[in-house]
Scaffold this active site. Structure first.
Site, PDB file in Angstrom:
ATOM      1  CB  SER A  26      -7.460 -66.474  21.230  1.00  0.00           C
ATOM      2  OG  SER A  26      -8.538 -65.680  20.333  1.00  0.00           O
ATOM      3  CG  HIS A  69      -6.740 -64.947  16.387  1.00  0.00           C
ATOM      4  ND1 HIS A  69      -7.270 -66.168  15.839  1.00  0.00           N
ATOM      5  CD2 HIS A  69      -7.511 -65.087  17.543  1.00  0.00           C
ATOM      6  CE1 HIS A  69      -7.781 -66.908  16.566  1.00  0.00           C
ATOM      7  NE2 HIS A  69      -7.983 -66.379  17.488  1.00  0.00           N
ATOM      8  CG  ASP A  90      -7.466 -65.537  12.245  1.00  0.00           C
ATOM      9  OD1 ASP A  90      -7.322 -64.308  12.130  1.00  0.00           O
ATOM     10  OD2 ASP A  90      -7.005 -66.180  13.153  1.00  0.00           O
TER      11      ASP A  90
END
Length: 243
Positions: free
Chosen positions: A10, A217, A214
């Site tokens: 990601s 990321h 979070d």
């Protein structure tokens, strides 16, 4: 075109500016489109590259800003300086392949993601020279003690297989050392990344770059910084003469 493969999970696909499953649409000037930078779409067509680069590749999640466009814009002037007096303006072709949440076992030879990456790279190679693979992955492997222990062997095997399947034994591979992941194992995965013992492999350290709420990321600002770090690694190690 000079071709660069973008792969991993990601943080390579890009989550900068994504909040509550929506991308805020903010593109920093360092990642703005440029007619000389193209991307290979999921349908294997070339189109002008623009954020989010992985929107049609990493389709299960919302994509935002990643490091790819900043990287391309940073290296573009150097590539053009490296190609003087040859007529056509040098262009860059980006090949997005990253998919969020994927463990390195899903990138083993014979697995769908690996074969898709190699297929896309081969298609791109019909339009220019593959310059490097940019790889940012490992957060998923930090969740498992067994995957962590096997990471060094798996990443070296991945690099060796990609080079063999693309028939480019010296293909540069620029990987990113993790900035986040399971606290118990992140240092072990990072150690495995720094311990890769293969030629033409450079490791860029993302540790210390700001993370989103979070704690996994990179923020948009951090993705800009990472893109420039990746570009500097490519220019310093693989581009002659350097600019």
């Amino acid at each position: 075109m000079r071709i660069f493969v973008l792969s991993g999970q990601s943080n390579m696909a890009g989550r900068g500016g994504v909040h509550h499953r929506r991308w805020d649409g903010v593109v920093p000037p360092e990642a703005a489109p440029d007619p000389s930078i193209q991307r290979l779409s999921a349908a294997l067509d070339w189109e002008e590259a623009r954020e989010p680069l992985h929107a049609d590749i990493d389709t299960a999640k919302t994509c935002g800003v990643g490091p790819g466009m900043v990287f391309a814009r940073t290296v573009l002037p150097c590539l053009q300086e490296d190609n003087p007096g040859k007529g056509a303006r040098t262009g860059i072709g980006l090949v997005p392949c990253a998919v969020g949440g994927t463990a390195i076992r899903e990138w083993a030879r014979g697995e769908f993601l690996y074969e898709q990456m190699v297929c896309r790279a081969r298609v791109a190679a019909g339009y220019g020279e593959i310059e490097a693979v940019l790889w940012y992955q490992g957060e998923s492997d930090a969740e498992s003690d067994a995957a962590t222990a096997a990471y060094n062997g798996n990443i070296e095997r991945l690099i060796t297989n990609v080079r063999a399947d693309l028939e480019m034994p010296q293909l540069p591979f620029i990987q990113v050392a993790l900035a986040s992941g399971d606290k118990r194992n992140i240092d072990k995965v990072r150690s495995a990344q720094f311990s890769v013992n293969l030629p033409n492999v450079v490791t860029v350290d993302a540790m210390g770059l700001a993370l989103k709420e979070d704690n996994m990321h990179l923020t948009t600002e951090s993705q800009v910084k990472l893109g420039k770090m990746l570009a500097e690694a490519y220019i310093e190690n693989f581009l002659t003469p350097t600019c």
